[in-house]
Write an enzyme that holds these catalytic residues in place. Structure first.
Site, short mmCIF file in Angstrom:
data_model
loop_
_atom_site.label_atom_id
_atom_site.label_comp_id
_atom_site.label_asym_id
_atom_site.label_seq_id
_atom_site.Cartn_x
_atom_site.Cartn_y
_atom_site.Cartn_z
N GLY A 248 0.82 -1.21 0.00
CA GLY A 248 0.00 0.00 0.00
C GLY A 248 0.86 1.26 0.00
CG ASP A 249 3.36 1.74 3.21
OD1 ASP A 249 2.20 2.10 3.49
OD2 ASP A 249 4.05 1.03 3.96
N1 LIG Z 1 -1.52 -10.43 -3.79
C1 LIG Z 1 -1.29 -9.37 -4.59
N2 LIG Z 1 -1.12 -9.55 -5.92
C2 LIG Z 1 -0.92 -8.51 -6.75
N3 LIG Z 1 -0.87 -7.22 -6.32
C3 LIG Z 1 -1.02 -6.99 -5.00
C4 LIG Z 1 -1.24 -8.05 -4.06
N4 LIG Z 1 -1.38 -7.49 -2.83
C5 LIG Z 1 -1.24 -6.16 -2.99
N5 LIG Z 1 -1.05 -5.85 -4.29
C6 LIG Z 1 -0.91 -4.51 -4.91
O1 LIG Z 1 -0.64 -3.54 -3.93
C7 LIG Z 1 -1.74 -2.63 -3.80
C8 LIG Z 1 -1.95 -2.27 -2.34
O2 LIG Z 1 -2.20 -3.45 -1.60
P1 LIG Z 1 -3.16 -3.52 -0.33
O3 LIG Z 1 -2.89 -4.83 0.31
O4 LIG Z 1 -4.54 -3.25 -0.76
O5 LIG Z 1 -2.65 -2.27 0.52
P2 LIG Z 1 -2.19 -2.19 2.07
O6 LIG Z 1 -0.77 -2.69 2.08
O7 LIG Z 1 -2.29 -0.73 2.38
O8 LIG Z 1 -3.13 -3.04 2.86
C9 LIG Z 1 -2.94 -3.34 -4.45
O9 LIG Z 1 -3.89 -2.43 -4.95
C10 LIG Z 1 -2.23 -4.11 -5.57
O10 LIG Z 1 -1.93 -3.27 -6.66
O1 LIG Z 2 1.65 2.29 11.75
P1 LIG Z 2 0.97 0.96 11.60
O2 LIG Z 2 -0.45 1.07 11.17
O3 LIG Z 2 1.16 0.08 12.81
O4 LIG Z 2 1.69 0.23 10.39
C1 LIG Z 2 3.06 -0.01 10.39
C2 LIG Z 2 3.38 -1.14 9.47
O5 LIG Z 2 2.89 -0.84 8.19
C3 LIG Z 2 3.90 -0.95 7.21
O6 LIG Z 2 4.34 0.36 6.94
C4 LIG Z 2 3.39 -1.65 5.99
O7 LIG Z 2 2.24 -0.98 5.50
P2 LIG Z 2 1.36 -1.50 4.29
O8 LIG Z 2 1.55 -2.98 4.18
O9 LIG Z 2 -0.03 -1.06 4.64
O10 LIG Z 2 1.87 -0.78 3.08
C5 LIG Z 2 5.03 -1.71 7.87
O11 LIG Z 2 6.28 -1.34 7.37
C6 LIG Z 2 4.87 -1.38 9.33
O12 LIG Z 2 5.28 -2.44 10.12
#
Ligand SMILES: Nc1ncnc2c1ncn2[C@@H]1O[C@H](COP(=O)(O)OP(=O)(O)O)[C@@H](O)[C@H]1O
Ligand SMILES: O=P(O)(O)OC[C@H]1O[C@](O)(COP(=O)(O)O)[C@@H](O)[C@@H]1O
Length: 305
Positions: A248-249
């Site tokens: 997500g980041d």
């Molecule tokens: N299993 C996956 N396969 C392909 N792309 C992924 C997958 N997981 C995450 N992504 C990519 O990363 C983006 C952000 O992932 P997401 O898990 O929704 O965000 P977060 O890390 O904030 O929970 C998705 O919209 C997609 O483009």
């Molecule tokens: O501040 P929070 O919500 O505890 O999240 C921190 C965690 O999220 C992350 O930044 C990962 O975030 P995403 O998977 O949502 O992109 C990790 O590096 C870290 O451990």
């Protein structure tokens, strides 16, 4: 200039155990340590995509030193405020399932908070500030709202990637981009987001609450992007998922990179999705070449609004 702000950074300790057994002695087959926290991940990916930026936030003790020296090695500019406690270590357990334990993080004093406000007051019109991650327990939940007020006053564009109460507090605030995942968006409106239609509907609610750009990410299912009167839906590319931490980041960093290049809305979104997926397919965060390989594999369509 782009700034990221991580109030609660972490070392992400990633441990792989095949067939993890609860209550038994398990041995890690592979362990990795990365600097973490959402803003820090955005900074690292931006740098890999050749976008200069400065990482702000709070760091303390030996874990804080690890993060600072790691970012220094990656030539990322930092201006962290040194705090008294110990920066947290977040455990990411990879087994048959992914399990995460995110620590609470150190106490942040009023003096530390004032120092951060002072830094943010120095930002210039058209600078971009990414505030990302949870707010530590010692910091008021409306802290990002206060930052947003300073940004509005100084014409700084603010991006928020946060969850729970911190996200709720931001409703009604002027933001350049907000990127909840489907669970965070669902929690915000007290609903379950399990379809693209739902994501579009509630994403639009966020837009009406003051966000210029809204991306709702849906993991392997892709994402939805709402801006002006346009709505785009993307399917994520398929690939071997290695580590989704930071996906997500990375998406936020991809969005900013493409926005910075002046691309059209659809191409900005394509770049954001490719960057998120590129990270999901790597052990650490993605490199530029990983993103470029995935670009043409993102299936994107414009939706009726
Ligand atoms: N299993 C996956 N396969 C392909 N792309 C992924 C997958 N997981 C995450 N992504 C990519 O990363 C983006 C952000 O992932 P997401 O898990 O929704 O965000 P977060 O890390 O904030 O929970 C998705 O919209 C997609 O483009
Ligand atoms: O501040 P929070 O919500 O505890 O999240 C921190 C965690 O999220 C992350 O930044 C990962 O975030 P995403 O998977 O949502 O992109 C990790 O590096 C870290 O451990």
């Amino acid at each position: 200039m782009i700034y990221t702000c991580t109030l609660n950074p972490s070392i992400d300790y990633i441990v792989q155990v095949s067939d993890f057994m609860y209550g038994e002695l398990n041995r890690g087959e592979r362990t990795d340590y990365y600097p973490g926290g959402k803003g820090i991940n955005v900074s690292r990916v931006l740098k890999r995509l050749e976008i200069d930026n400065t990482a702000l936030g709070f760091l303390g003790d030996f874990t804080g030193d690890f993060i600072k020296s790691f970012l220094l090695k990656e030539k990322i500019r930092t201006d962290f405020i040194e705090v008294n406690g110990t920066t947290r270590i977040n455990v990411k357990l990879k087994s048959n399932q992914e399990t995460e334990i995110n620590g609470a993080g150190p106490n942040i004093s009023d003096k530390d908070l004032q120092q951060l406000f002072d830094q943010i007051r120095q930002l210039q019109p058209n600078d971009i500030l990414v505030v990302a991650g949870s707010i530590p327990a010692s910091v008021p939940n409306d802290f990002y709202v206060k930052i947003a007020e300073i940004c509005t006053e100084n014409k700084v564009k603010m991006i928020a990637d946060t969850s729970s109460q911190a996200l709720k507090e931001l409703l009604g605030t002027k933001l350049f981009l907000v990127k909840p995942n489907q669970h965070e968006l669902g929690e915000l409106f007290d609903v379950r987001i399990d379809s693209i239609e739902n994501a579009v509907y509630y994403g639009k609610q966020l837009q009406q609450q003051g966000a210029e750009n809204v991306i709702v990410s849906m993991g392997g299912d892709g994402a939805v992007y709402i801006s002006d009167n346009n709505c785009f839906i993307a399917k994520a590319p398929k690939g071997k998922v290695i580590n989704t931490v930071g996906a997500g980041d990375s998406m936020v960093a991809g969005f900013l990179t493409a926005y910075n290049k002046g691309l059209e809305q659809d191409d900005i979104f394509r770049y954001a999705v490719a960057t998120g997926s590129a990270t999901a397919f790597q052990a650490d965060l993605c490199e530029k070449k990983n993103v470029e390989t995935l670009l043409q594999l993102v299936e994107l369509k414009k939706a009726e609004f």
